[in-house]
Design a protein around this motif. Sequence first.
Motif, short mmCIF file in Angstrom:
data_model
loop_
_atom_site.label_atom_id
_atom_site.label_comp_id
_atom_site.label_asym_id
_atom_site.label_seq_id
_atom_site.Cartn_x
_atom_site.Cartn_y
_atom_site.Cartn_z
N SER A 175 0.83 -1.21 0.00
CA SER A 175 0.00 0.00 0.00
C SER A 175 0.86 1.25 0.00
N LYS A 176 1.88 1.29 0.85
CA LYS A 176 2.74 2.46 0.95
C LYS A 176 3.58 2.64 -0.32
N ARG A 177 4.14 1.54 -0.81
CA ARG A 177 5.02 1.64 -1.98
C ARG A 177 4.24 2.03 -3.24
N LEU A 178 3.13 1.33 -3.49
CA LEU A 178 2.40 1.58 -4.71
C LEU A 178 1.71 2.94 -4.71
N SER A 179 1.36 3.46 -3.53
CA SER A 179 0.70 4.76 -3.46
C SER A 179 1.62 5.90 -3.91
N LYS A 180 2.94 5.63 -3.96
CA LYS A 180 3.90 6.65 -4.40
C LYS A 180 4.13 6.63 -5.90
N ALA A 181 3.52 5.68 -6.60
CA ALA A 181 3.71 5.57 -8.05
C ALA A 181 3.12 6.79 -8.75
N PRO A 182 3.73 7.22 -9.87
CA PRO A 182 3.25 8.42 -10.57
C PRO A 182 1.86 8.27 -11.18
N TRP A 183 1.39 7.05 -11.35
CA TRP A 183 0.06 6.83 -11.93
C TRP A 183 -1.01 6.62 -10.85
N ALA A 184 -0.61 6.62 -9.58
CA ALA A 184 -1.57 6.41 -8.49
C ALA A 184 -2.19 7.75 -8.10
N HIS A 185 -3.48 7.90 -8.29
CA HIS A 185 -4.18 9.15 -8.04
C HIS A 185 -4.98 9.09 -6.74
N GLU A 186 -5.20 10.23 -6.17
CA GLU A 186 -6.00 10.30 -4.93
C GLU A 186 -7.42 9.87 -5.22
N LEU A 187 -7.98 9.10 -4.33
CA LEU A 187 -9.33 8.62 -4.50
C LEU A 187 -10.35 9.73 -4.22
#
Length: 318
Positions: free
Chosen positions: A302-314
Amino acid sequence: MIRIQPGFGMPHLPDFEAWAIFAKVAEHGSFSGAASDLNLSKATVSKAITRLEFRLGTSLFHRTSRKLSLTESGRASLDRATRILAEGEAIEEEITEGAAVPRGLVRLSAPMSFGIQHLGPALAAFFKEYPEVSVDLRLSDTRTDLVAEGIDVALRIGVLSDSSFRARRLFAVRRPLVASPDYLAKHGAPTHPRELEKHNTVVFSHLAAPTSITLHHPHQGEFIARIQGCLSVNNADVVVPLLTGGLSMCLMPEFLIWRELRDGKLVEVLPDWSSELLALYVLTPPGTVRPVRVSVLIDFLSKRLSKAPWAHELPKLD
């Protein structure tokens, strides 16, 4: 002195051990597989199932010389039996490993394209931090039955239907309509979704409505565009070279093409129109207690993937 006769005035306790063994036999599809996993003899496993079937007055498995399969009663019992096993394991681990190093096997399921693109580097980092945890990673674009296949954690991208599983929304995933600058220079850029039927658009055959795309505009509302193209496919990885090569356009998950968008190899088409926003979910089987090894993997991803450039705020749920 009062003597309590067996079976009289005393609760009839379920055979929890036998139910846990039953869940393992169903998971492996064999007595020997369950025995090996549980570090028990095959005879002990067989006796537990026989004891349980005698107690219930019905068979839980169809047995042949070549195959072991669940009966109707077995299928009806499997979900709850799996919960008994999982809860027992989790309670023991929570008590004995609360302050210890997490260890053991986690069975993780994820979509094929997402897993290939992003889980390799994430798990490499995870194993450095938690060297005593191992992961059985299963990549598939079909919906995995967590209980039947003994999955501890599943990553799913989409719009989650009502489910008895525990679900956690991590972040939003966009699916922009994209094409290369060369394609648009040759064929022209559409100005409205109705023009898409004239373009070569990749068709995803595994979707419920493969030959249509639903797009939304903040002022013009919803439009269902008809599409057709030279390629119909059930996996998105193969589509990227087609797009960058200037042969087609496609509605693509951003986690697959964010580098191409960043580098200008692909551009967004109809940027004022958007497809339905998806989300990445973490699913776990029903139950209130998770093993420590499962919790640390969920938190790490959860922490690692949330920092990805394609991960947007819900967006906030209504």
